[in-house]
Design a protein around this motif. Structure first.
Motif, mmCIF file in Angstrom:
data_model
loop_
_atom_site.group_PDB
_atom_site.id
_atom_site.type_symbol
_atom_site.label_atom_id
_atom_site.label_comp_id
_atom_site.label_asym_id
_atom_site.label_seq_id
_atom_site.Cartn_x
_atom_site.Cartn_y
_atom_site.Cartn_z
ATOM 1 N N ALA A 175 41.617 27.360 47.949
ATOM 2 C CA ALA A 175 40.828 28.182 47.025
ATOM 3 C C ALA A 175 41.562 29.464 46.678
ATOM 4 C CB ALA A 175 39.465 28.494 47.646
ATOM 5 N N LEU A 176 42.119 30.136 47.683
ATOM 6 C CA LEU A 176 42.845 31.374 47.434
ATOM 7 C C LEU A 176 44.097 31.116 46.617
ATOM 8 C CD1 LEU A 176 43.200 34.429 47.961
ATOM 9 C CD2 LEU A 176 44.514 33.789 49.992
ATOM 10 N N ALA A 177 44.821 30.060 46.944
ATOM 11 C CA ALA A 177 46.050 29.750 46.213
ATOM 12 C C ALA A 177 45.759 29.435 44.756
ATOM 13 C CB ALA A 177 46.758 28.573 46.887
ATOM 14 N N ALA A 178 44.701 28.671 44.501
ATOM 15 C CA ALA A 178 44.343 28.340 43.123
ATOM 16 C C ALA A 178 43.885 29.578 42.364
ATOM 17 C CB ALA A 178 43.253 27.272 43.116
ATOM 18 N N LEU A 179 43.115 30.441 43.033
ATOM 19 C CA LEU A 179 42.700 31.690 42.399
ATOM 20 C C LEU A 179 43.915 32.528 42.016
ATOM 21 C CD1 LEU A 179 40.606 33.880 41.626
ATOM 22 C CD2 LEU A 179 40.711 34.638 44.023
ATOM 23 N N ALA A 180 44.847 32.697 42.942
ATOM 24 C CA ALA A 180 46.041 33.496 42.652
ATOM 25 C C ALA A 180 46.823 32.912 41.485
ATOM 26 C CB ALA A 180 46.924 33.575 43.897
ATOM 27 N N TRP A 181 46.953 31.602 41.460
ATOM 28 C CA TRP A 181 47.682 30.939 40.378
ATOM 29 C C TRP A 181 47.024 31.191 39.031
ATOM 30 C CZ3 TRP A 181 45.987 25.805 38.431
ATOM 31 C CH2 TRP A 181 46.804 25.339 37.410
ATOM 32 N N ARG A 182 45.672 31.051 38.969
ATOM 33 C CA ARG A 182 44.990 31.252 37.695
ATOM 34 C C ARG A 182 45.014 32.719 37.273
ATOM 35 N NH1 ARG A 182 45.163 28.580 34.276
ATOM 36 N NH2 ARG A 182 43.076 28.534 33.359
ATOM 37 N N LEU A 183 44.805 33.627 38.222
ATOM 38 C CA LEU A 183 44.846 35.049 37.875
ATOM 39 C C LEU A 183 46.229 35.442 37.376
ATOM 40 C CD1 LEU A 183 42.759 36.748 40.723
ATOM 41 C CD2 LEU A 183 42.012 36.101 38.419
ATOM 42 N N ARG A 184 47.252 34.929 38.006
ATOM 43 C CA ARG A 184 48.613 35.241 37.547
ATOM 44 C C ARG A 184 48.808 34.767 36.109
ATOM 45 N NH1 ARG A 184 51.270 32.481 41.099
ATOM 46 N NH2 ARG A 184 52.130 30.803 39.814
ATOM 47 N N ASP A 185 48.271 33.601 35.801
ATOM 48 C CA ASP A 185 48.365 33.065 34.448
ATOM 49 C C ASP A 185 47.620 33.950 33.449
ATOM 50 O OD1 ASP A 185 49.185 30.861 32.680
ATOM 51 O OD2 ASP A 185 47.036 30.453 32.522
ATOM 52 N N TRP A 186 46.534 34.615 33.909
ATOM 53 C CA TRP A 186 45.764 35.513 33.042
ATOM 54 C C TRP A 186 46.375 36.910 32.953
ATOM 55 C CZ3 TRP A 186 40.292 34.373 35.498
ATOM 56 C CH2 TRP A 186 39.914 33.052 35.184
ATOM 57 N N GLY A 187 47.381 37.198 33.753
ATOM 58 C CA GLY A 187 47.979 38.522 33.756
ATOM 59 C C GLY A 187 47.305 39.498 34.701
ATOM 60 N N TRP A 188 46.620 38.987 35.709
ATOM 61 C CA TRP A 188 45.980 39.822 36.730
ATOM 62 C C TRP A 188 46.900 39.852 37.947
ATOM 63 C CZ3 TRP A 188 39.986 39.411 37.147
ATOM 64 C CH2 TRP A 188 39.422 39.270 35.871
ATOM 65 N N PRO A 189 47.411 40.998 38.340
ATOM 66 C CA PRO A 189 48.461 41.011 39.357
ATOM 67 C C PRO A 189 48.004 41.030 40.810
ATOM 68 C CG PRO A 189 48.207 43.205 38.435
ATOM 69 C CD PRO A 189 47.266 42.308 37.672
ATOM 70 N N LEU A 190 46.743 41.421 41.080
ATOM 71 C CA LEU A 190 46.342 41.687 42.461
ATOM 72 C C LEU A 190 45.007 41.041 42.823
ATOM 73 C CD1 LEU A 190 47.082 45.517 42.799
ATOM 74 C CD2 LEU A 190 48.532 43.609 43.535
ATOM 75 N N ILE A 191 44.882 40.736 44.131
ATOM 76 C CA ILE A 191 43.610 40.351 44.746
ATOM 77 C C ILE A 191 43.401 41.271 45.937
ATOM 78 C CG2 ILE A 191 42.310 38.562 45.959
ATOM 79 C CD1 ILE A 191 44.101 36.495 44.514
ATOM 80 N N ASP A 192 42.320 42.013 45.930
ATOM 81 C CA ASP A 192 41.978 42.867 47.066
ATOM 82 C C ASP A 192 41.387 41.997 48.161
ATOM 83 O OD1 ASP A 192 41.098 44.876 48.797
ATOM 84 O OD2 ASP A 192 39.260 45.228 47.643
ATOM 85 N N ALA A 193 41.925 42.096 49.373
ATOM 86 C CA ALA A 193 41.406 41.345 50.520
ATOM 87 C C ALA A 193 40.808 42.277 51.581
ATOM 88 C CB ALA A 193 42.501 40.468 51.128
ATOM 89 N N GLN A 194 40.674 43.549 51.267
ATOM 90 C CA GLN A 194 40.006 44.554 52.093
ATOM 91 C C GLN A 194 40.748 44.829 53.397
ATOM 92 O OE1 GLN A 194 35.866 43.296 52.289
ATOM 93 N NE2 GLN A 194 35.523 43.867 50.173
ATOM 94 N N VAL A 195 40.514 44.032 54.437
ATOM 95 C CA VAL A 195 41.193 44.267 55.720
ATOM 96 C C VAL A 195 41.924 42.989 56.128
ATOM 97 C CG1 VAL A 195 39.607 46.062 56.490
ATOM 98 C CG2 VAL A 195 39.080 43.686 56.997
ATOM 99 N N PRO A 196 43.087 43.106 56.763
ATOM 100 C CA PRO A 196 43.860 41.912 57.098
ATOM 101 C C PRO A 196 43.277 41.176 58.301
ATOM 102 C CG PRO A 196 44.961 43.858 57.946
ATOM 103 C CD PRO A 196 43.774 44.353 57.156
ATOM 104 N N ASN A 197 43.551 39.886 58.363
ATOM 105 C CA ASN A 197 43.276 39.104 59.557
ATOM 106 C C ASN A 197 44.386 38.069 59.703
ATOM 107 O OD1 ASN A 197 42.575 36.727 57.949
ATOM 108 N ND2 ASN A 197 40.574 37.692 57.583
ATOM 109 N N ALA A 198 44.348 37.294 60.773
ATOM 110 C CA ALA A 198 45.445 36.362 61.051
ATOM 111 C C ALA A 198 45.578 35.321 59.935
ATOM 112 C CB ALA A 198 45.218 35.677 62.398
ATOM 113 N N HIS A 199 44.451 34.871 59.386
ATOM 114 C CA HIS A 199 44.488 33.843 58.346
ATOM 115 C C HIS A 199 45.154 34.379 57.076
ATOM 116 C CE1 HIS A 199 43.407 30.363 56.032
ATOM 117 N NE2 HIS A 199 42.562 31.027 55.261
ATOM 118 N N THR A 200 44.738 35.547 56.601
ATOM 119 C CA THR A 200 45.324 36.072 55.372
ATOM 120 C C THR A 200 46.794 36.458 55.568
ATOM 121 O OG1 THR A 200 44.447 38.290 55.864
ATOM 122 C CG2 THR A 200 43.120 36.862 54.453
ATOM 123 N N GLN A 201 47.153 36.862 56.773
ATOM 124 C CA GLN A 201 48.559 37.193 57.020
ATOM 125 C C GLN A 201 49.438 35.953 56.895
ATOM 126 O OE1 GLN A 201 48.089 39.192 60.804
ATOM 127 N NE2 GLN A 201 48.253 41.200 59.845
#
Length: 252
Positions: A175-201
């Motif tokens: 889900a995150l990978a697909a979101l990043a791919w589509r946002l990049r295609d739209w010209g949106w450079p960032l996704i805020d993830a608030q605080v890091p955890n082991a999964h997002t790292q």
């Protein structure tokens, strides 16, 4: 300067205190009280602030000194996961099962006894979704059953991801990978993830100091965006289509 938690005015239009008033311990705690109205919610996110509290606690508002941020060209998947996903038959779509994704994210994780996504928070997110500000990314298995996803808020060209879940391992990563791919295609450079955890790292999150995050947020929050539901604009994609377009995870 002595720092203290600010109690918010009952007026949802009242401004938040400056984020540099946030406490150092616990890191980022800025204010208490207020409500979860769409006006206050959006005002918070547009200024780098988010709510995070448990059932029975007052509403707590945070802006941590270090921010977890994904560059939309920087989300990556491990080679083994990519290979499994390519052959999974899974698909990804948006804004067709928002309430179900929020409920999946709210379900306590193994070893946890509660959730910060309380009934009141779920209702607030549902209201924001109805207004076109909150969106879900959904992963379906080969039989069309929802098996994971994520949700968050968008404004301008900024997406703030609030939570993700997997009923089957790997679903939230897709889900995150697909979101990043589509946002990049739209010209949106960032996704805020608030605080890091082991999964997002493991997925390539960056850690930015608060001033850097706020500078990027200020530039993106008022840019032209998408105010309608994302179901059509996002499209319906297979994991086999998404995975080849992502950067590879760095070697261990």
């Amino acid at each position: 300067m002595s720092r203290r938690i600010v109690e918010l005015s009952p007026d949802p239009d009242a401004p938040f205190p400056p984020v540099d008033w946030a406490l150092r311990d616990p890191d980022g705690l800025l204010a208490v009280g207020g409500d979860l109205s769409p006006t206050r919610f959006l005002n918070a996110y547009r200024n780098g602030i988010f709510p995070w509290f448990s059932e029975g606690e007052p509403i707590l508002w945070w802006s941590p000194s270090q921010r977890a941020v994904f560059r939309t060209d920087g989300v990556h998947l491990a080679h083994r996961l990519r290979r499994r996903l390519r052959n999974s038959g899974w698909t990804v779509r948006a804004d067709t099962a928002f309430a179900e994704v929020v409920a999946g994210c709210a379900a306590p994780r193994p070893g946890q006894h509660g959730t910060w996504i309380t009934a009141g928070m779920q209702a607030a997110y549902q209201h924001l979704h109805a207004l076109g500000h909150a969106h879900s990314i959904e992963v379906l298995d080969a039989d069309g059953q929802l098996i994971g996803g994520l949700f968050g808020l968008s404004f301008g060209r900024m997406f703030c991801a609030d939570s993700m879940y997997s009923a089957v391992s790997g679903a939230s990563s897709l889900a995150l990978a697909a979101l990043a791919w589509r946002l990049r295609d739209w010209g949106w450079p960032l996704i805020d993830a608030q605080v890091p955890n082991a999964h997002t790292q493991r997925l390539g999150v960056d850690i930015w100091p608060r001033p850097r995050y706020l500078a990027a947020l200020t530039e993106l929050r008022d840019a032209p965006g998408l105010s309608q539901p994302w179901s059509d604009a996002f499209g319906h994609w297979s994991a086999a289509q998404v995975c080849p377009l992502l950067p590879h995870a760095p070697a261990a």
